[in-house]
Design a protein around this motif. Structure first.
Motif, PDB file in Angstrom:
ATOM      1  N   LYS A   1     -13.390  -3.760  -2.522  1.00  0.00           N
ATOM      2  CA  LYS A   1     -14.096  -4.026  -1.276  1.00  0.00           C
ATOM      3  C   LYS A   1     -13.215  -3.956  -0.036  1.00  0.00           C
ATOM      4  CE  LYS A   1     -18.098  -4.492  -3.049  1.00  0.00           C
ATOM      5  NZ  LYS A   1     -19.012  -3.392  -2.978  1.00  0.00           N
ATOM      6  N   ARG A   2     -11.900  -4.055  -0.194  1.00  0.00           N
ATOM      7  CA  ARG A   2     -11.061  -3.912   0.998  1.00  0.00           C
ATOM      8  C   ARG A   2     -10.391  -2.544   0.983  1.00  0.00           C
ATOM      9  NH1 ARG A   2      -6.675  -6.902  -1.997  1.00  0.00           N
ATOM     10  NH2 ARG A   2      -4.847  -5.765  -1.298  1.00  0.00           N
ATOM     11  N   VAL A   3     -10.105  -2.050   2.163  1.00  0.00           N
ATOM     12  CA  VAL A   3      -9.512  -0.723   2.312  1.00  0.00           C
ATOM     13  C   VAL A   3      -7.988  -0.843   2.228  1.00  0.00           C
ATOM     14  CG1 VAL A   3      -9.276   1.261   3.838  1.00  0.00           C
ATOM     15  CG2 VAL A   3     -11.450   0.037   3.731  1.00  0.00           C
ATOM     16  N   ILE A   4      -7.411  -0.114   1.295  1.00  0.00           N
ATOM     17  CA  ILE A   4      -5.955  -0.077   1.133  1.00  0.00           C
ATOM     18  C   ILE A   4      -5.456   1.103   1.954  1.00  0.00           C
ATOM     19  CG2 ILE A   4      -4.058   0.055  -0.522  1.00  0.00           C
ATOM     20  CD1 ILE A   4      -5.985  -2.370  -0.865  1.00  0.00           C
ATOM     21  N   ARG A   5      -4.560   0.823   2.898  1.00  0.00           N
ATOM     22  CA  ARG A   5      -4.119   1.878   3.819  1.00  0.00           C
ATOM     23  C   ARG A   5      -2.643   1.761   4.133  1.00  0.00           C
ATOM     24  NH1 ARG A   5      -7.603   0.893   8.933  1.00  0.00           N
ATOM     25  NH2 ARG A   5      -9.037  -0.019   7.515  1.00  0.00           N
ATOM     26  N   LEU A   6      -2.073   2.900   4.506  1.00  0.00           N
ATOM     27  CA  LEU A   6      -0.690   2.983   4.971  1.00  0.00           C
ATOM     28  C   LEU A   6      -0.639   3.998   6.100  1.00  0.00           C
ATOM     29  CD1 LEU A   6       1.382   3.222   1.654  1.00  0.00           C
ATOM     30  CD2 LEU A   6       1.431   1.338   3.299  1.00  0.00           C
ATOM     31  N   GLY A   7       0.416   3.903   6.908  1.00  0.00           N
ATOM     32  CA  GLY A   7       0.651   4.902   7.939  1.00  0.00           C
ATOM     33  C   GLY A   7       1.320   6.125   7.328  1.00  0.00           C
ATOM     34  N   PRO A   8       1.274   7.255   8.015  1.00  0.00           N
ATOM     35  CA  PRO A   8       1.800   8.508   7.463  1.00  0.00           C
ATOM     36  C   PRO A   8       3.319   8.531   7.255  1.00  0.00           C
ATOM     37  CG  PRO A   8       1.170   8.786   9.755  1.00  0.00           C
ATOM     38  CD  PRO A   8       0.703   7.429   9.347  1.00  0.00           C
ATOM     39  N   GLN A   9       4.048   7.628   7.886  1.00  0.00           N
ATOM     40  CA  GLN A   9       5.499   7.602   7.721  1.00  0.00           C
ATOM     41  C   GLN A   9       5.949   6.703   6.567  1.00  0.00           C
ATOM     42  OE1 GLN A   9       7.216   9.892   9.234  1.00  0.00           O
ATOM     43  NE2 GLN A   9       5.298  10.451  10.242  1.00  0.00           N
TER      44      GLN A   9
ATOM     45  N   GLY B   1      -6.151   2.916  -7.614  1.00  0.00           N
ATOM     46  CA  GLY B   1      -5.549   4.214  -7.882  1.00  0.00           C
ATOM     47  C   GLY B   1      -5.366   5.104  -6.679  1.00  0.00           C
ATOM     48  N   SER B   2      -5.568   4.559  -5.471  1.00  0.00           N
ATOM     49  CA  SER B   2      -5.398   5.389  -4.279  1.00  0.00           C
ATOM     50  C   SER B   2      -5.091   4.525  -3.063  1.00  0.00           C
ATOM     51  CB  SER B   2      -6.663   6.210  -4.007  1.00  0.00           C
ATOM     52  OG  SER B   2      -7.739   5.370  -3.649  1.00  0.00           O
ATOM     53  N   VAL B   3      -4.553   5.185  -2.058  1.00  0.00           N
ATOM     54  CA  VAL B   3      -4.309   4.532  -0.770  1.00  0.00           C
ATOM     55  C   VAL B   3      -4.675   5.546   0.320  1.00  0.00           C
ATOM     56  CG1 VAL B   3      -1.849   5.180  -0.750  1.00  0.00           C
ATOM     57  CG2 VAL B   3      -2.635   3.281   0.673  1.00  0.00           C
ATOM     58  N   LEU B   4      -5.387   5.070   1.341  1.00  0.00           N
ATOM     59  CA  LEU B   4      -5.748   5.936   2.459  1.00  0.00           C
ATOM     60  C   LEU B   4      -4.590   5.996   3.445  1.00  0.00           C
ATOM     61  CD1 LEU B   4      -9.443   4.861   3.079  1.00  0.00           C
ATOM     62  CD2 LEU B   4      -8.577   6.782   1.727  1.00  0.00           C
ATOM     63  N   ILE B   5      -4.340   7.170   3.964  1.00  0.00           N
ATOM     64  CA  ILE B   5      -3.287   7.368   4.958  1.00  0.00           C
ATOM     65  C   ILE B   5      -3.991   7.476   6.305  1.00  0.00           C
ATOM     66  CG2 ILE B   5      -1.295   8.734   5.642  1.00  0.00           C
ATOM     67  CD1 ILE B   5      -1.237   7.365   2.758  1.00  0.00           C
ATOM     68  N   MET B   6      -3.668   6.495   7.184  1.00  0.00           N
ATOM     69  CA  MET B   6      -4.397   6.383   8.440  1.00  0.00           C
ATOM     70  C   MET B   6      -3.454   6.146   9.611  1.00  0.00           C
ATOM     71  SD  MET B   6      -7.615   4.131   7.067  1.00  0.00           S
ATOM     72  CE  MET B   6      -8.584   4.399   8.546  1.00  0.00           C
ATOM     73  N   GLU B   7      -3.907   6.593  10.775  1.00  0.00           N
ATOM     74  CA  GLU B   7      -3.210   6.309  12.033  1.00  0.00           C
ATOM     75  C   GLU B   7      -4.110   5.405  12.867  1.00  0.00           C
ATOM     76  OE1 GLU B   7      -0.263   9.920  13.211  1.00  0.00           O
ATOM     77  OE2 GLU B   7      -2.359  10.240  13.693  1.00  0.00           O
ATOM     78  N   PRO B   8      -3.498   4.529  13.663  1.00  0.00           N
ATOM     79  CA  PRO B   8      -4.304   3.658  14.525  1.00  0.00           C
ATOM     80  C   PRO B   8      -5.113   4.480  15.516  1.00  0.00           C
ATOM     81  CG  PRO B   8      -2.030   2.900  14.414  1.00  0.00           C
ATOM     82  CD  PRO B   8      -2.082   4.240  13.736  1.00  0.00           C
ATOM     83  N   PRO B   9      -6.321   4.033  15.889  1.00  0.00           N
ATOM     84  CA  PRO B   9      -6.888   2.770  15.457  1.00  0.00           C
ATOM     85  C   PRO B   9      -7.439   2.854  14.033  1.00  0.00           C
ATOM     86  CG  PRO B   9      -8.416   3.843  16.942  1.00  0.00           C
ATOM     87  CD  PRO B   9      -7.176   4.709  16.869  1.00  0.00           C
TER      88      PRO B   9
END
Length: 146
Positions: free
Chosen positions: A13-21, A37-45
């Motif tokens: 239910k929660r979004v697992i995210r990291l920045g591209p660096q 099994g996954s992590v989303l790669i996101m930039e702010p916002p």
């Protein structure tokens, strides 16, 4: 019984995210701690750049001998991943996964809001069976149409 949607069946239910660096080691650690099994790669916002999956770690990092301490997730992520709306039926999402060879699909709601990631693990056996039947039917139609 009505078929579930990808949002209803989403176990994470929660979004697992990291920045591209972030490093590949960071991604592996985040996924391990979150048991996903996954992590989303996101930039702010909240701009979705890509996704890194456990399969990516195996095929794009380990198999190529890349250093997880220095390799960034940007270099191994799948850019612009196929996303699905929260109201999509599970069988339809599984069909996309079968046809495209995916195991994870970001769920994106109104205003491009990331709501989660649908995993093939979230599908029930009956929904996987429905998707397989639909995939076989589509293949037969394509063969018939030439």
């Amino acid at each position: 019984m009505p078929e579930r949607t990808v949002f209803q069946s989403n176990s994470q239910k929660r979004v697992i995210r990291l920045g591209p660096q972030a490093t590949v080691r960071d991604a592996a650690g985040v996924m391990t701690r979150a048991n996903c099994g996954s992590v989303l790669i996101m930039e702010p916002p909240d701009v979705l750049l890509g996704i890194v999956t456990e399969r990516d770690l195996m095929t794009r990092v380990l198999a190529k001998g890349l250093d997880p301490e220095t390799t960034t997730v940007r270099t191994v992520m799948t850019s612009h991943p196929v996303c699905v709306p929260p109201e999509m039926r599970v069988a339809d999402a599984v069909l996309i996964m079968i046809e495209r060879g995916f195991r994870h699909l970001p769920i994106v709601g109104p205003g491009s809001k990331i709501l989660g990631v649908f995993s093939v693990r979230d599908a029930l056996p009956r929904e996987i069976g429905s998707a397989l039947s639909l995939a076989e039917f589509n293949e037969q139609v394509n063969d018939a149409l030439g």
